[in-house]
Design a protein around this motif. Structure first.
Motif, mmCIF file in Angstrom:
data_model
loop_
_atom_site.group_PDB
_atom_site.id
_atom_site.type_symbol
_atom_site.label_atom_id
_atom_site.label_comp_id
_atom_site.label_asym_id
_atom_site.label_seq_id
_atom_site.Cartn_x
_atom_site.Cartn_y
_atom_site.Cartn_z
ATOM 1 N N GLU A 163 0.793 -1.227 0.000
ATOM 2 C CA GLU A 163 0.000 0.000 0.000
ATOM 3 C C GLU A 163 0.826 1.279 0.000
ATOM 4 O OE1 GLU A 163 -3.056 0.734 -0.338
ATOM 5 O OE2 GLU A 163 -4.009 -1.230 -0.326
ATOM 6 N N ILE B 15 2.071 8.094 -8.395
ATOM 7 C CA ILE B 15 1.650 9.367 -7.798
ATOM 8 C C ILE B 15 2.189 9.463 -6.371
ATOM 9 C CG2 ILE B 15 -0.335 10.768 -7.105
ATOM 10 C CD1 ILE B 15 -1.937 9.359 -9.293
ATOM 11 N N GLN C 178 -0.818 18.922 3.903
ATOM 12 C CA GLN C 178 -1.586 18.365 2.794
ATOM 13 C C GLN C 178 -0.881 17.154 2.184
ATOM 14 O OE1 GLN C 178 -4.756 19.307 1.754
ATOM 15 N NE2 GLN C 178 -4.532 17.367 0.637
ATOM 16 N N ARG D 50 -1.405 14.306 4.445
ATOM 17 C CA ARG D 50 -2.806 13.883 4.329
ATOM 18 C C ARG D 50 -3.005 13.063 3.051
ATOM 19 N NH1 ARG D 50 -4.984 18.666 4.330
ATOM 20 N NH2 ARG D 50 -4.791 18.840 6.597
ATOM 21 N N ASN D 51 -2.398 13.500 1.947
ATOM 22 C CA ASN D 51 -2.512 12.767 0.682
ATOM 23 C C ASN D 51 -1.948 11.354 0.799
ATOM 24 O OD1 ASN D 51 -3.642 14.999 -0.542
ATOM 25 N ND2 ASN D 51 -1.722 15.693 -1.473
ATOM 26 N N SER E 184 -1.528 9.715 3.748
ATOM 27 C CA SER E 184 -2.274 8.975 4.774
ATOM 28 C C SER E 184 -3.582 8.416 4.234
ATOM 29 C CB SER E 184 -2.556 9.876 5.980
ATOM 30 O OG SER E 184 -1.344 10.308 6.577
ATOM 31 N N ASP E 185 -4.262 9.184 3.362
ATOM 32 C CA ASP E 185 -5.547 8.702 2.838
ATOM 33 C C ASP E 185 -5.378 7.888 1.546
ATOM 34 O OD1 ASP E 185 -5.234 10.505 0.716
ATOM 35 O OD2 ASP E 185 -6.675 11.947 1.501
ATOM 36 N N LYS E 186 -4.131 7.578 1.201
ATOM 37 C CA LYS E 186 -3.775 6.715 0.072
ATOM 38 C C LYS E 186 -4.011 7.356 -1.292
ATOM 39 C CE LYS E 186 -4.703 2.508 2.773
ATOM 40 N NZ LYS E 186 -5.353 1.199 2.783
ATOM 41 N N SER E 187 -4.183 8.686 -1.307
ATOM 42 C CA SER E 187 -4.228 9.371 -2.599
ATOM 43 C C SER E 187 -2.863 9.301 -3.273
ATOM 44 C CB SER E 187 -4.631 10.840 -2.420
ATOM 45 O OG SER E 187 -5.903 10.948 -1.848
ATOM 46 N N TRP E 188 -1.811 9.310 -2.461
ATOM 47 C CA TRP E 188 -0.448 9.151 -2.956
ATOM 48 C C TRP E 188 0.052 7.756 -2.629
ATOM 49 C CZ3 TRP E 188 2.661 14.166 -1.334
ATOM 50 C CH2 TRP E 188 2.169 15.253 -2.060
ATOM 51 N N LYS E 189 0.777 7.191 -3.578
ATOM 52 C CA LYS E 189 1.359 5.865 -3.365
ATOM 53 C C LYS E 189 2.613 5.940 -2.506
ATOM 54 C CE LYS E 189 1.516 1.399 -4.291
ATOM 55 N NZ LYS E 189 0.441 0.488 -3.875
#
Length: 555
Positions: free
Chosen positions: A249, A274, A289, A292-293, A295-300
């Motif tokens: 993840e 990403i 930010q 946060r990106n 932590s919420d898995k928006s970024w790999k």
């Protein structure tokens, strides 16, 4: 409100109070990353408040981010605690709070505003510099002037400081000794931490530190950056990250410098992944930010140098990439520790060891993969049982070896032919080398050694207090330890505990008394386990029953 503690957390607190009661004024608590240090600190404060409702405690750290994080966790555990913050960066100066969370940069000149402080808890205490006139030194000196009975409790994941070795040894030692150490292996075995592991093969493209100088106990930044920026190195880091990161993840990548991290980020982005970077100079809002990106898995992935090496807790990190080389044991331990927080699959009883282990094993993160591109595992040894860091001026350095590509034999760096298969080594001009990072990142439990004899003798040290030397014979080998019946405080307390494990009768008051009866009343272990500690061996476990080693008694 009584905080609920795990067994090892309760033991840590009990041992801390016992060490203080035995005369230790500056005990250390060694608690691994992810062990719940915030809960231990909160419970220490809660119990101190029960002992004395007027007690004043300062909880000190070296960054405003940790101040805010520690305070938030503390209030979450103890909502009505009389706690506050003193940090210019957080725009709070609650100088009258009985439990005061502070950053050293903001408060080191403000001891006389605080006035009485009974206990100073220093989180991440390995960050304290050796200089007595630096910020920590000035603050502690002023607090002790106000209150000579000040107790200092140090909390850290590793008892080492860059360039000066253990925190409780040497002329500049701030701490008296270790009151409690929770072993990493115990937390992994009991399902409180996820196990780190390394690939079972060698990785190519390692950073070549040959020719990189050392300054203040660490690799010289500019020279290390030049070695790491070699295009072959960058490509190797990126290719290994992509290859081994499939199905994992979160990728947390640690680089050498801003320039190096940006190069890794750009190469990953070019391949369609990403993610982003965070550095010390990153704008606060942008930094929040980015985290946060991730932590919420928006970024790999998230890349940084040493900026997010502590106080950064994202549980879904399942791969750590050490794209740097360091001589700091603390950096090694802290970096790998970012990936050891467990994820638990639902449906299991987390109050039992079997339940926690099963919940980890069936989760999205059964372990954390560590890709070491800087030779750090080989330099420091297993994550749970690393080699002690050597102080400046006492030798050290990397072992001079190289690997034969044909038979993988480890050969001395000076040889031109492999002594096993005869392969000729290439000239040493290359900036890239192949070294094994498949060194085990977790230790192997030492074997039980059968004891064939035990002797007890007086040990006299010039200018010091006599002790009792206990020597265990194992075949033709001998291993010794020293017990201190003549001492006071923590050393005496350890002797009493050692003696009780072997005899239920009266505890001797001196070396003379101990030697008069030791041979006749003390139970002798059938087996011992030993561990290499620098150039010496240390006895770490005893077994008093010849058939069942599992019933051993920890040292």
């Amino acid at each position: 409100m009584k905080l609920q503690l795990r067994d090892y957390q309760a033991e840590a607190i009990e041992d801390c109070w016992q060490a203080i009661a035995d005369g230790m004024r500056a005990p250390l608590l060694i608690e691994p990353t992810g062990s719940g240090k915030a809960l231990i600190i909160a419970s220490l404060c809660e119990q101190a408040n029960e002992f004395d409702p007027t007690v004043r405690i300062v909880i000190l750290t070296d960054s405003q981010e940790l101040v805010g994080q520690n305070f938030a966790e503390f209030i979450g555990l103890w909502p009505d605690a009389p706690a506050g913050i003193y940090s210019a960066g957080l725009n709070r100066r609650d100088v009258g709070a009985r439990f005061l969370f502070a950053s050293i940069q903001s408060i080191y000149k403000r001891a006389y505003k605080i006035q009485r402080c009974d206990i100073l808890i220093i989180d991440e205490c390995h960050m304290i510099p050796p200089r007595s006139d630096a910020m920590y030194g000035q603050f502690i000196k002023d607090l002790r002037t106000i209150n000579p009975n000040l107790v200092i409790i140090g909390a850290t994941a590793t008892n080492n400081r860059l360039g000066s070795g253990r925190l409780d040894e040497g002329d500049d030692a701030l701490f008296d000794g270790v009151a409690h150490e929770t072993p990493v292996k115990k937390l992994i075995d009991e399902g409180y931490l996820a196990a780190p592991r390394t690939p079972n093969r060698m990785l190519e493209g390692q950073i070549n530190t040959k020719g990189v100088g050392t300054r203040l106990g660490e690799f010289i930044q500019g020279q290390l950056e030049a070695a790491a920026m070699d295009p072959t190195c960058i490509d190797a880091v990126v290719e290994h990250t992509i290859k081994y990161g499939q199905g994992r993840e979160g990728w947390k990548i640690f680089g050498v410098s801003v320039k190096h991290c940006e190069a890794i980020h750009e190469a990953l982005a070019e391949r369609g992944y990403i993610g982003g970077c965070v550095f010390g100079h990153t704008d606060k809002a942008e930094r929040r930010q980015a985290i946060r990106n991730f932590s919420d898995k928006s970024w790999k992935y998230l890349v940084s140098n040493m900026t997010l090496i502590k106080g950064f807790n994202v549980k879904h990190i399942s791969m750590i990439v050490l794209a740097f080389s360091t001589k700091s044991l603390v950096k090694y331990i802290q970096s790998v520790g970012r990936g050891t927080r467990p994820l638990y699959a639902p449906g299991y009883d987390l109050s039992t060891i079997d339940g926690r282990l099963a919940a980890i094993d069936t989760s999205e993160k059964p372990d954390c993969l560590v890709l070491d591109m800087g030779g750090n595992v080989g330099r420091f040894g297993p994550f749970d049982d690393p080699f002690p860091e050597k102080p400046k001026g006492k030798g050290g350095g990397e072992p001079p070896f190289k690997i034969c590509e044909e038979c993988t034999c480890e050969c001395h760096a000076a040889v031109r032919l492999c002594p096993i298969c005869g392969t000729e080594f290439p000239p040493p001009e290359s900036t890239i080398r192949i070294v094994p990072d498949a060194k085990p990142i977790l230790s192997v439990e030492p074997e039980w050694l059968p004891v064939t004899g035990v002797t007890y003798k007086r040990h006299t040290k010039q200018g010091g207090t006599d002790s009792m030397k206990v020597t265990y014979q194992v075949g033709l080998e001998f291993y010794s330890e020293w017990c201190c019946p003549n001492h006071v405080g923590f050393a005496r307390s350890k002797f009493e505990s050692w003696w009780r494990r072997r005899d239920a009768g009266p505890i001797p008051k001196s070396v003379t008394e101990a030697l008069e009866c030791a041979e006749f009343v003390l139970a002798k272990p059938s087996h011992i386990r030993v561990k290499k500690d620098g150039q010496y061996w240390r006895i770490v476990q005893y077994n008093f029953t010849p058939i069942a080693p599992a019933q051993s008694v920890a040292a």
